[in-house]
Design a protein around this motif. Structure first.
Motif, PDB file in Angstrom:
ATOM      1  N   ALA A   1       2.397  18.975   0.495  1.00  0.00           N
ATOM      2  CA  ALA A   1       1.941  17.544   0.721  1.00  0.00           C
ATOM      3  C   ALA A   1       2.946  16.581   1.046  1.00  0.00           C
ATOM      4  O   ALA A   1       2.573  15.720   2.136  1.00  0.00           O
ATOM      5  N   SER A   2       3.860  16.434   0.293  1.00  0.00           N
ATOM      6  CA  SER A   2       5.092  15.594   0.619  1.00  0.00           C
ATOM      7  C   SER A   2       5.858  15.795   2.066  1.00  0.00           C
ATOM      8  O   SER A   2       6.166  14.923   2.813  1.00  0.00           O
ATOM      9  N   LEU A   3       5.719  16.987   2.336  1.00  0.00           N
ATOM     10  CA  LEU A   3       6.518  17.546   3.566  1.00  0.00           C
ATOM     11  C   LEU A   3       5.559  17.239   4.786  1.00  0.00           C
ATOM     12  O   LEU A   3       6.102  16.514   5.825  1.00  0.00           O
ATOM     13  N   VAL A   4       4.241  17.312   4.692  1.00  0.00           N
ATOM     14  CA  VAL A   4       3.251  16.858   5.589  1.00  0.00           C
ATOM     15  C   VAL A   4       3.313  15.586   6.086  1.00  0.00           C
ATOM     16  O   VAL A   4       3.347  14.919   7.021  1.00  0.00           O
ATOM     17  N   LEU A   5       3.463  14.760   4.737  1.00  0.00           N
ATOM     18  CA  LEU A   5       3.373  13.285   5.137  1.00  0.00           C
ATOM     19  C   LEU A   5       4.647  12.942   5.571  1.00  0.00           C
ATOM     20  O   LEU A   5       4.961  12.029   6.380  1.00  0.00           O
ATOM     21  N   LEU A   6       5.837  13.391   5.208  1.00  0.00           N
ATOM     22  CA  LEU A   6       7.023  13.001   5.891  1.00  0.00           C
ATOM     23  C   LEU A   6       7.220  13.249   7.398  1.00  0.00           C
ATOM     24  O   LEU A   6       7.393  12.495   8.339  1.00  0.00           O
ATOM     25  N   VAL A   7       6.520  14.462   7.811  1.00  0.00           N
ATOM     26  CA  VAL A   7       6.268  14.752   9.059  1.00  0.00           C
ATOM     27  C   VAL A   7       5.612  13.635   9.926  1.00  0.00           C
ATOM     28  O   VAL A   7       5.726  13.414  11.282  1.00  0.00           O
ATOM     29  N   LEU A   8       4.524  13.443   9.316  1.00  0.00           N
ATOM     30  CA  LEU A   8       3.561  12.390  10.045  1.00  0.00           C
ATOM     31  C   LEU A   8       4.031  10.848  10.318  1.00  0.00           C
ATOM     32  O   LEU A   8       3.862  10.324  11.069  1.00  0.00           O
ATOM     33  N   VAL A   9       5.051  10.708   9.524  1.00  0.00           N
ATOM     34  CA  VAL A   9       5.512   9.240   9.273  1.00  0.00           C
ATOM     35  C   VAL A   9       6.793   8.978   9.869  1.00  0.00           C
ATOM     36  O   VAL A   9       7.511   8.101   9.946  1.00  0.00           O
ATOM     37  N   LEU A  10       7.342  10.259  10.537  1.00  0.00           N
ATOM     38  CA  LEU A  10       8.682  10.220  11.147  1.00  0.00           C
ATOM     39  C   LEU A  10       8.787   9.116  12.476  1.00  0.00           C
ATOM     40  O   LEU A  10       9.945   8.707  12.708  1.00  0.00           O
TER      41      LEU A  10
ATOM     42  N   ALA B   1       0.873  -1.093   0.151  1.00  0.00           N
ATOM     43  CA  ALA B   1      -0.155  -0.003   0.227  1.00  0.00           C
ATOM     44  C   ALA B   1       0.831   1.323  -0.094  1.00  0.00           C
ATOM     45  O   ALA B   1       0.669   2.121  -0.629  1.00  0.00           O
ATOM     46  N   VAL B   2       1.900   1.297   0.989  1.00  0.00           N
ATOM     47  CA  VAL B   2       2.663   2.259   1.105  1.00  0.00           C
ATOM     48  C   VAL B   2       3.743   2.659  -0.196  1.00  0.00           C
ATOM     49  O   VAL B   2       3.896   3.500  -1.045  1.00  0.00           O
ATOM     50  N   GLY B   3       4.134   1.358  -0.659  1.00  0.00           N
ATOM     51  CA  GLY B   3       5.236   1.283  -1.856  1.00  0.00           C
ATOM     52  C   GLY B   3       4.584   1.836  -3.040  1.00  0.00           C
ATOM     53  O   GLY B   3       5.038   2.418  -4.043  1.00  0.00           O
ATOM     54  N   ASN B   4       3.380   1.491  -3.161  1.00  0.00           N
ATOM     55  CA  ASN B   4       2.472   1.698  -4.430  1.00  0.00           C
ATOM     56  C   ASN B   4       2.442   3.239  -4.636  1.00  0.00           C
ATOM     57  O   ASN B   4       2.677   3.781  -5.756  1.00  0.00           O
ATOM     58  N   VAL B   5       2.270   3.927  -3.314  1.00  0.00           N
ATOM     59  CA  VAL B   5       1.859   5.341  -3.471  1.00  0.00           C
ATOM     60  C   VAL B   5       3.314   6.074  -3.849  1.00  0.00           C
ATOM     61  O   VAL B   5       3.403   7.020  -4.682  1.00  0.00           O
ATOM     62  N   VAL B   6       4.354   5.720  -2.941  1.00  0.00           N
ATOM     63  CA  VAL B   6       5.657   6.447  -2.929  1.00  0.00           C
ATOM     64  C   VAL B   6       6.078   5.992  -4.496  1.00  0.00           C
ATOM     65  O   VAL B   6       6.829   6.981  -4.953  1.00  0.00           O
ATOM     66  N   GLY B   7       6.114   4.963  -4.723  1.00  0.00           N
ATOM     67  CA  GLY B   7       6.807   4.337  -5.980  1.00  0.00           C
ATOM     68  C   GLY B   7       5.928   5.232  -7.456  1.00  0.00           C
ATOM     69  O   GLY B   7       6.624   5.586  -8.288  1.00  0.00           O
ATOM     70  N   SER B   8       4.581   5.318  -7.055  1.00  0.00           N
ATOM     71  CA  SER B   8       3.870   5.828  -8.197  1.00  0.00           C
ATOM     72  C   SER B   8       4.090   7.300  -8.478  1.00  0.00           C
ATOM     73  O   SER B   8       4.375   7.807  -9.501  1.00  0.00           O
ATOM     74  N   ASN B   9       4.592   8.110  -7.357  1.00  0.00           N
ATOM     75  CA  ASN B   9       4.891   9.458  -7.414  1.00  0.00           C
ATOM     76  C   ASN B   9       6.289   9.722  -8.029  1.00  0.00           C
ATOM     77  O   ASN B   9       6.572  10.537  -8.637  1.00  0.00           O
ATOM     78  N   ILE B  10       7.106   8.778  -7.688  1.00  0.00           N
ATOM     79  CA  ILE B  10       8.399   8.831  -8.379  1.00  0.00           C
ATOM     80  C   ILE B  10       8.337   8.683  -9.736  1.00  0.00           C
ATOM     81  O   ILE B  10       9.011   9.249 -10.558  1.00  0.00           O
TER      82      ILE B  10
ATOM     83  N   ASP C   1      13.502   5.776   0.178  1.00  0.00           N
ATOM     84  CA  ASP C   1      12.241   6.161  -0.733  1.00  0.00           C
ATOM     85  C   ASP C   1      11.440   7.351  -0.736  1.00  0.00           C
ATOM     86  O   ASP C   1      11.120   7.789  -1.685  1.00  0.00           O
ATOM     87  N   ILE C   2      11.295   7.714   0.645  1.00  0.00           N
ATOM     88  CA  ILE C   2      10.464   8.885   0.731  1.00  0.00           C
ATOM     89  C   ILE C   2      11.031   9.974   0.596  1.00  0.00           C
ATOM     90  O   ILE C   2      10.494  11.171   0.016  1.00  0.00           O
TER      91      ILE C   2
END
Length: 366
Positions: A110-119, A68-77, A278-279
């Protein structure tokens, strides 16, 4: 062989489902008098991300959070490096619409918000709800802003999206609703088949679910974006090619991960490799767009080729790391000490050269 057919069938179902959903929903919205600009910025832009959403939510429900996570991160890259890169190689991507230049900082934000949330190594259900709420706010913002858009921007979507003609097969609302239903059913079936096949691939190849999600699944679910952006580039509709990628990335970050976290029942765990590497790659490639777009010029062919080369290098790194290959150390050293610094210097110089004629173009009157 069964899993290959299952994977291929899942991809076909996802693409057909996304097309049916977008066609039915957009025609239905136009029939009710919603403006083509709003439809283009919401239903069409988000509809191309329907496969990512279906796969990520389905994987989260099945407990396959790494996919689920790899699909989103990989798709954006993939969207930025491969799709924008390939589109720019076909035709340099000139960015004129102000909305597109505005959305790039939103995408980075939005990427920075995600990064902060998953630290902390996890995206909780509460944080998933926050991302979903941000997506709703973003959509409302687009709709409100569309009322103040320039005639040129509005005309671009008016040309692309037309209400169905009176005698067309999809002119009646029952047909349009049926298309939406069929699209949703195909998305659910396709995601189920794709996730099942991806898990089998990971076991057979001896690699993690994360790597499969970042590569095969990510590229497969991005097929609608590939088709939409490359077609737009060939037709010369280069603003749409860029806008499709940017809008899709925002939806992936806020919508796909937000809904997946809510659907999981307990949040999404972040693999250490995604959190540590990856993120950050995803954030870096999005930041790479900023100086190019802010000049108000274009993504040149050579920059598109550079994006494609970087995607190949990224996939190469993932494969070497998954196999713990002996060449991994030398490969990483070469990328960090030579290729990346050289690219940064090249982009800075190119940006300065673009900006200079802009400042000198209008000499003061005598």
């Amino acid at each position: 062989m069964t899993h290959v057919l299952m994977f291929a069938g899942g991809l076909v179902a996802l693409v057909l489902g996304a097309n049916a959903l977008v066609r039915g929903a957009s025609k239905l919205a136009l029939s009710f008098g919603i403006s083509p600009l709003v439809v283009g910025l919401t239903i069409v832009a988000f509809g191309t991300s329907a496969p990512e959403m279906a796969v990520s939510v389905g994987a989260a429900i099945d407990g396959q959070t790494d996919i689920a996570v790899g699909n989103v991160v990989g798709s954006n890259i993939f969207n930025v490096l491969f799709i924008l890169g390939a589109s720019a190689v076909i035709a340099p991507l000139v960015v004129h619409v102000q909305l597109i230049r505005q959305e790039v900082p939103i995408m980075i934000g939005a990427s920075l918000v995600l990064l902060v949330l998953v630290l902390d190594g996890r995206l909780s259900m509460v944080e998933g709800a926050l991302l979903s709420a941000l997506l709703i706010a973003y959509t409302v913002f687009l709709i409100v802003q569309s009322r103040r858009e320039s005639q040129a921007a509005t005309g671009e979507f008016d040309h692309e999206l037309q209400p169905p003609a009176a005698g067309a097969w999809d002119a009646r609302w029952p047909v349009q609703v049926a298309l939406v239903v069929v699209g949703l059913v195909l998305l659910v079936l396709g995601s189920d088949w794709l996730v099942g096949a991806a898990v089998a691939f990971a076991g057979a190849l001896g690699v993690s679910d994360v790597v499969i999600g970042l590569t095969i699944v990510a590229a497969g679910t991005s097929l609608p974006e590939v088709a939409a952006s490359l077609t737009a580039a060939v037709k010369g509709e280069r603003d749409i090619a860029v806008g499709n990628v940017v809008g899709s990335n925002v939806f992936n970050l806020l919508g796909c991960l937000g809904l997946a976290a809510l659907a999981s029942g307990g949040g999404l765990g972040m693999a250490a490799s995604v959190l540590n590497f990856d993120i950050w790659v995803m954030l870096a490639v999005m930041l790479a767009c900023l100086p190019i777009f802010l000049t108000g010029r274009e993504i040149a062919r050579w920059e598109g080729a550079l994006f494609l080369a970087y995607y190949a290098a990224y996939v190469g790194y993932l494969l070497l790391a998954a196999q713990q290959h002996d060449a991994l150390g030398a490969y990483s050293t070469a990328m960090l000490s030579f290729v990346i610094p050289l690219t940064i210097v090249t982009l800075v110089v190119a940006t300065m050269l673009r900006a200079k004629p802009r400042a000198d173009a209008a000499p003061p009157p005598r």
